[in-house]
Scaffold this active site. Sequence first.
Site, PDB file in Angstrom:
ATOM      1  N   ILE A  40       0.896  -1.138   0.180  1.00  0.00           N
ATOM      2  CA  ILE A  40      -0.053  -0.099   0.028  1.00  0.00           C
ATOM      3  C   ILE A  40       0.820   1.160   0.152  1.00  0.00           C
ATOM      4  O   ILE A  40       1.723   1.167   0.718  1.00  0.00           O
ATOM      5  CB  ILE A  40      -0.908   0.118   1.181  1.00  0.00           C
ATOM      6  CG1 ILE A  40      -1.740  -1.079   1.308  1.00  0.00           C
ATOM      7  CG2 ILE A  40      -1.597   1.282   1.355  1.00  0.00           C
ATOM      8  CD1 ILE A  40      -2.610  -1.482   2.529  1.00  0.00           C
ATOM      9  N   SER A  41       0.692   2.219  -0.983  1.00  0.00           N
ATOM     10  CA  SER A  41       1.252   3.270  -1.140  1.00  0.00           C
ATOM     11  C   SER A  41       2.825   3.175  -1.174  1.00  0.00           C
ATOM     12  O   SER A  41       3.344   2.650  -2.123  1.00  0.00           O
ATOM     13  CB  SER A  41       1.300   4.348   0.248  1.00  0.00           C
ATOM     14  OG  SER A  41       1.674   5.659  -0.019  1.00  0.00           O
ATOM     15  N   SER A  42       3.591   3.558  -0.214  1.00  0.00           N
ATOM     16  CA  SER A  42       5.150   3.097  -0.347  1.00  0.00           C
ATOM     17  C   SER A  42       5.444   1.692  -0.457  1.00  0.00           C
ATOM     18  O   SER A  42       6.224   1.120  -1.197  1.00  0.00           O
ATOM     19  CB  SER A  42       5.867   3.685   1.326  1.00  0.00           C
ATOM     20  OG  SER A  42       7.264   3.382   0.937  1.00  0.00           O
TER      21      SER A  42
END
Length: 431
Positions: free
Chosen positions: A157-159
């Site tokens: 998720i994200s990074s």
Amino acid sequence: MLLALLAALLPLLAATALTAPTAAAREPAPESSREKAVPTATLTEVTNFGTNPSNLRMYLYVPESVTSNPAVVVAVHWCTGSGPDMYNGTEYDTLADRYGFIVLYPSVTRSSKCFDVSSPQALRRGGGSDPVGIKSMIDWVTRTYDADTRRVFATGISSGAMMTNVLLGDYPDVFAAGAAFSGVPFACFATTDGSEWNSNCSGGTVTHTPKEWGDLVRGAYPGYSGPRPRMQIWHGTEDDVLRYPNFGEQIKQWTNVQGVSQTPAVTDTPQSGWTRTRYGGTGDQAPVEAVSLQGIGHNVYAQGMASRVLTFFGLDKSGPAPQPQPGACKVTTAVNAWNTGLTASVTITNTGTTTVNGWKLGFTLPAGQTVTGGWGATYTPSSGSVTAANVSYNGTIAPGTSVTIGYQAGHGGNSAAPAAFTLNGTACATG
């Protein structure tokens, strides 16, 4: 004299033959040299797992029902998060209980708590930094549990989504598939000045042709000609952290890497507001699958999506017989609100015939609400798609019984209760 000497030696030779070990006999390795399996059904930190140039921490979840030669899912957290946060904020552990795979949660120790997806070291196979540490973790798991090296997967998720892209580029021979929630293409975040952040990429202004994107991936492991991991991509149209153009750039990159057309083989709407496109195939394991979520911001991941990830990975049809799950559940709520705040009481009832042992309740807070405190559960994160996980004294819900939890929240005018709930990934009735 010779006869006398021979007569003296024969008994000695015979004794030696009787006491000497056979060539096939081998001493077992000392117990202290063997890697130890971790306790089951609990998140456990593993240390000294191998080469680890960026000082990552390794957390592991092994279900009680782990299969022989299990699959491995690497679940990678977001910036400011941690491995335990990823464990608490997603339902991969519950799904592991059902299907028998192992979940690995890498955890950053640098101050930003973001994964390195930008340095030259991170963007080449064996170059150093975070990907090397994560590869060491995978190697530890495959040695210790005789895991199936053909079924190693990454999701983030994200990074963690950006790291998923990096891992699949650096180690195409290790991963079978990946699923990225709110990420960017491989090497989009590349920097050479030591910065962890690339504003042009996050702003969605870095664009390339499909071949240029594909060449960046191929350049991470020059000379590799084997199969490439499949990729599933999720992105919200209103993402204001990693802008929505990154969704299309990822599609360009991974369709080129897979050698398939950029024209979707099929387009459908699996849920209201979702547009799903599949490239190079029409089935659940197409080479590339992309899901666009209309009107959704950066926090795109929500309860229930992990099950769709497992379908894409092909892990939802293997493993042991399903573990006992609630046949049904019901959630009732009562809200007491004032000008800017509220308290909510939430009652979970097991209306099935099987005891629930360990639970996570998923729900989405109405816009403008933020949890400021709670009781009877741990709440992660404080807004958006929230997971309430049981505490030590209320993890069991017998058939026909209930557990009541609650939270306090601030609001900006909307004091309504959540509209829908899932218990361990299963939708509950409300009332």
